[in-house]
Design a protein around this motif. Sequence first.
Motif, PDB file in Angstrom:
ATOM      1  N   LYS A  30       0.826  -1.033  -0.018  1.00  0.00           N
ATOM      2  CA  LYS A  30       0.135   0.047   0.012  1.00  0.00           C
ATOM      3  C   LYS A  30       0.895   1.280   0.015  1.00  0.00           C
ATOM      4  N   LEU A  55       2.437   1.993  -3.345  1.00  0.00           N
ATOM      5  CA  LEU A  55       1.672   2.466  -4.389  1.00  0.00           C
ATOM      6  C   LEU A  55       1.289   4.106  -3.968  1.00  0.00           C
ATOM      7  N   ARG A  56       1.176   4.383  -2.729  1.00  0.00           N
ATOM      8  CA  ARG A  56       1.018   5.652  -2.360  1.00  0.00           C
ATOM      9  C   ARG A  56       2.348   6.628  -2.755  1.00  0.00           C
ATOM     10  N   PHE A 107      -0.634   7.305  -6.183  1.00  0.00           N
ATOM     11  CA  PHE A 107      -1.956   6.981  -6.156  1.00  0.00           C
ATOM     12  C   PHE A 107      -2.478   7.081  -4.902  1.00  0.00           C
ATOM     13  N   LEU A 139      -8.570   5.510  -3.486  1.00  0.00           N
ATOM     14  CA  LEU A 139      -9.372   4.767  -4.170  1.00  0.00           C
ATOM     15  C   LEU A 139      -8.325   3.684  -5.248  1.00  0.00           C
ATOM     16  N   SER A 140      -7.399   4.174  -5.544  1.00  0.00           N
ATOM     17  CA  SER A 140      -6.721   3.292  -6.425  1.00  0.00           C
ATOM     18  C   SER A 140      -6.088   2.299  -5.710  1.00  0.00           C
ATOM     19  N   TRP A 168      -8.533  -0.183  -4.860  1.00  0.00           N
ATOM     20  CA  TRP A 168      -8.797  -0.897  -6.026  1.00  0.00           C
ATOM     21  C   TRP A 168      -7.685  -2.141  -6.430  1.00  0.00           C
ATOM     22  N   ARG A 169      -6.425  -1.642  -6.528  1.00  0.00           N
ATOM     23  CA  ARG A 169      -5.340  -2.140  -6.829  1.00  0.00           C
ATOM     24  C   ARG A 169      -4.811  -3.094  -5.829  1.00  0.00           C
TER      25      ARG A 169
END
Length: 258
Positions: free
Chosen positions: A150, A153-154, A158, A161-162, A165-166
């Motif tokens: 997580k 991705l941040r 992102f 919500l992304s 979802w991912r």
Amino acid sequence: MRSTRAVRGAIGIIGAVAIAELASRAKLPGATALPAASTVLMRTVGLAADTGFLGDVGTTLMAWAGGLALAIAVAVPVGLGLGSVPWLGDAGRAVVEFLRPIPSVALIPLALIMFASTTDAKIALVTYAAIWPILVNTLYALRDVDPVAKEALRSFGFGPLSVLWRVTLPSAAPFVVTGVRVATSVGLIVVVSAELTAGGEGGLGTYLLNTQSGGGRTDLLLAGAVWAGLLGLAVNAILVWAERRAFRWHAARMESQK
């Protein structure tokens, strides 16, 4: 591996039926009031050609499926919200822990009073009973999502919500499906119990209740119970198959850990 487990399961079923047959034939204490297992199996097969019985099964399945669908539609979004927003999770935890232990069967009289239709009452009871396994599994699944994934991705820009979802949803989905599998069994128990209590508009539970009127037909009672078990087994098998097809990576990881 799967074929070996299937063979062992078949052996276990055959062994249990054989023991029940022998106990009845030998007139062991406690078994004399029950029909022979072979008789019950014959009645079970015969019910497949009974259109009235099949209509009762269809009535039960409709209420069962409707309640499960509503439970999934409510429990998954609520679980995602409670598990993703810390303050919301803290506020809702006490409510969840208070409502979850209440037996759904104990609410059958209340549901019959609240709803004019027995079908609506059954759907409401199944929904209430099925919500908790799905909700709890969703919450536990969100806690086990890899925080490194997580954060990675941040770090690439992102948004929430992304990330949901991912990363969150793909990781939590197999555990949510497990909750649904547990909920199907719970829902079947509740809907048949409601039919046994309410009677009236048909259903598998109503059929079981009617077998004991006019002298009592224990063979048909047990045959109907066997059908209930077969329905639960069939739905669970379908869900397991769908889970393995949809989440091959999760199934492979679980097999490697055994």
